[in-house]
Enzyme design. Sequence first.
Site, PDB file in Angstrom:
ATOM      1  N   THR A  50      16.937   7.943 -21.551  1.00 27.87           N
ATOM      2  CA  THR A  50      17.703   6.954 -22.220  1.00 27.87           C
ATOM      3  C   THR A  50      17.896   5.737 -21.257  1.00 27.87           C
ATOM      4  O   THR A  50      18.029   6.076 -20.102  1.00 27.87           O
ATOM      5  CB  THR A  50      19.204   7.723 -22.389  1.00 27.87           C
ATOM      6  OG1 THR A  50      19.920   6.479 -22.775  1.00 27.87           O
ATOM      7  CG2 THR A  50      19.573   8.347 -21.356  1.00 27.87           C
TER       8      THR A  50
ATOM      9  N   ARG B  90      19.444  10.528 -33.671  1.00 33.93           N
ATOM     10  CA  ARG B  90      20.385  10.873 -33.207  1.00 33.93           C
ATOM     11  C   ARG B  90      21.040  12.060 -33.362  1.00 33.93           C
ATOM     12  O   ARG B  90      22.250  12.702 -32.940  1.00 33.93           O
ATOM     13  CB  ARG B  90      21.563   9.542 -33.095  1.00 33.93           C
ATOM     14  CG  ARG B  90      21.046   8.253 -32.069  1.00 33.93           C
ATOM     15  CD  ARG B  90      22.043   7.460 -32.506  1.00 33.93           C
ATOM     16  NE  ARG B  90      21.632   6.144 -31.659  1.00 33.93           N
ATOM     17  CZ  ARG B  90      21.888   5.800 -30.729  1.00 33.93           C
ATOM     18  NH1 ARG B  90      22.704   6.654 -29.632  1.00 33.93           N
ATOM     19  NH2 ARG B  90      21.524   4.682 -29.911  1.00 33.93           N
TER      20      ARG B  90
ATOM     21  N   ASP C 160       0.796  -1.121  -0.185  1.00 28.85           N
ATOM     22  CA  ASP C 160      -0.076   0.051  -0.034  1.00 28.85           C
ATOM     23  C   ASP C 160       0.857   1.252  -0.061  1.00 28.85           C
ATOM     24  O   ASP C 160       0.160   2.525  -0.272  1.00 28.85           O
ATOM     25  CB  ASP C 160      -0.988   0.035   1.222  1.00 28.85           C
ATOM     26  CG  ASP C 160      -1.896  -1.111   1.124  1.00 28.85           C
ATOM     27  OD1 ASP C 160      -2.171  -1.651   0.098  1.00 28.85           O
ATOM     28  OD2 ASP C 160      -2.305  -1.237   2.352  1.00 28.85           O
TER      29      ASP C 160
END
Length: 788
Positions: free
Chosen positions: A533, A476, A170
């Site tokens: 990333t 990239r 919880d």
Amino acid sequence: PRSAMDHQPKFFENLSGTGKAIGVLTSGGDAQGMNAAVRAVVRMGIYVKAKVYFVYEGYQGMVDGGDNIVEVSWESVSSILQVGGTVIGSARCKSFRTREGRLQAAYNLVQRGITNLCVIGGDGSLTGANLFREEWSGLLEELAQKGKIDEEAVKKYAYLNIVGMVGSIDNDFCGTDMTIGTDSALHRIIEVVDAIMTTAQSHQRTFVLEVMGRHCGYLALVSALACGADWVFIPEYPPEEGWEDSMCVKLSENRARKKRLNIIIVAEGAIDCHNKPITSEKVKDLVVQRLGFDTRVTILGHVQRGGTPSAFDRILASRMGVEAVLALLEATPATPACVVSLSGNQAVRLPLMECVQMTQEVQKAMDEGRFVEAVRLRGRSFENNLNTYKLLSQKKPDAELPKTNFNVAVLNVGAPAAGMNAAVRAAVRVGITEGHKMFAVIDGFEGFARGKIKEISWGDVGGWTGQGGSILGTKRTLPAKYLEKIADQMRTNSINALMVIGGFEAYLGLLELSAAREKYDEFCVPMVMVPATVSNNVPGSDFSIGADTALNTITDTCDRIKQSASGTKRRVFIIETMGGYCGYLANMGALAAGADAAYIFEEQFDIRELQANVEHLTEKMKTSIQRGLVLRNENCNENYTTDFIYQLYSEEGKGVFDCRKNVLGHMQQGGAPSPFDRNFGTKISAKAMQWISKKLKETYRKGKVFANTDDSVCLLGMRRRNLVFQPVAELKTETDFVHRIPKEQWWLKLRPLMKILAKYKTSYDVSDSGQLEHVAMHSPKEAETGAI
């Protein structure tokens, strides 16, 4: 805040457990990750030469004694890391609540010389442990009077030390950001929601999902954040009077916007502002009666407690277990019983009773209808979740939105990472709420140069949180060779601020853009980067979006691979992970999967080390654990390739073990984002957007935005306990640009943990641990600097 006196580093080799006996028990409701904690306590205990005992079936076993309290060995906890629940059992115990029961328990412990207890459980179990500790000397006196033990024993075992770890799905315990099992429970919920969404989509249905949490809405709140639910009911934040109308209006508006499904999440303890329960059935009936929508209820129940622990829970529990043993070794009669807990990304010790009292305060506040107070007492991480949910779930009518006339562009740069889409969604929605016009750039800087940019609306990003990869598309390519064209696009679309979500390339890209400010005024605007990333190699942040998902992929795969060896015996697996030059995935994957070694670039190794690892595995094969797991980061060494290591192990292990190798590859970049990445991506991105709004106000002069100082190009990162905006120019000194990694990385401190748990002799600097802190009541302001 340590005094100058103790600035000498403290090493755990100097702490000895000789002559000490530690008992470990799990109590209360079970939670995934408890086994990882048990394993860490047992191995760390044995490592420091203490005796370690299992106490089976929680306090019941302590009262019953006999073969419920057993000394254990290193191998006793082998292969339990990946098992959910608790292997030593847990029971609700009535007799321990009586003094007679505790007297019997004390007798059983003294018989075995156990005066150190490590209790893994919820607040009830921990309160019980504390009472036991307070009564201890009185119990021993009574045992001596009854002639059950001698005076010698009373003196020898005069004090009982207790350290707690909170295992509870919880996350209802004050003083720790995450309890053991919470992340795994979120995994179960998200798996179900993702599955339900596809069927709801097909039939245009409304689903009401009931999740656990009798007194705490954490699971409901975070899963609502993580799947973009339409409505959530939690005990700490009851809906306002007339919620029935506003909910139905919202559901029907969503349908009108062509949204084919609605998801409503209800915590089992949900209440309205008069403390009356709101049940999932009640919600369903309401939707059916008022709107006539096809509605179904799904109650998740005990599914949430089950399944294998997530990578996060395994690492959390392993860190806590080791920390718990350190706390027991350092405990004195004067130190209060403590819990080891997590604050941000740091293990801390807190007085057990302070945490329990604060946890009870929350319940009291809720019972008395002081709900604002209840949310505040839950801590800044809970409050942050709630504020973010409120911000993102409901679009204000256009008439109510401010108009800033600012245009903000969002783009993804670098390789795809799970959670990027959640970050884009949060940025777009917060931006629109703040009154900006939001633009999406397709395919990174390259797409930007080609003019692939379009306005993006609130509805366009619906359902994005659960999608893996990058919907906007990512490249990239760095901006340097397109500066002219990007500047043109910025001017044509009058872009006043940039938000870049990506990895190391995004960071390099921002450095290039800020360097180009001298030449192009267009780049004199606020720019912010959010790290995303799988490699987690961006300077200025402990975590990056996508790394947790990748870690879970690695862990799951390692579990399967280990299982494949259970039939063949005596086999060693060599597994190659991604990460560029950054060893984060290999190192943390090794910790979460219980590997024997992890080769990383940050810690140079030579042929002698490889030899030692082979010998270590040869020794291991003589025990009952007949398999080995070795992780290797893809760029850890250019000559010791995965093939080389595989061949070396095969040759050296001849006749003792055989070898297999496995390159995990791009599966580490794919998959649906984990709850952590969805949540982290959502919150960090919302925060970044609020920063952009602030900077736009500050830099708007005479009808235009002009920002050319370093502090207007920032990276937002999680550092230890806080989210911090850091100018990219200042991060340059912290970066190794050749290997694309930060010069200093926090997780290297955890490297000895993996070695200890794999039975290697190692040095471990524990200067960070040991300070007992206090449970801080945070001020409302603090929630903004916020934990995750």
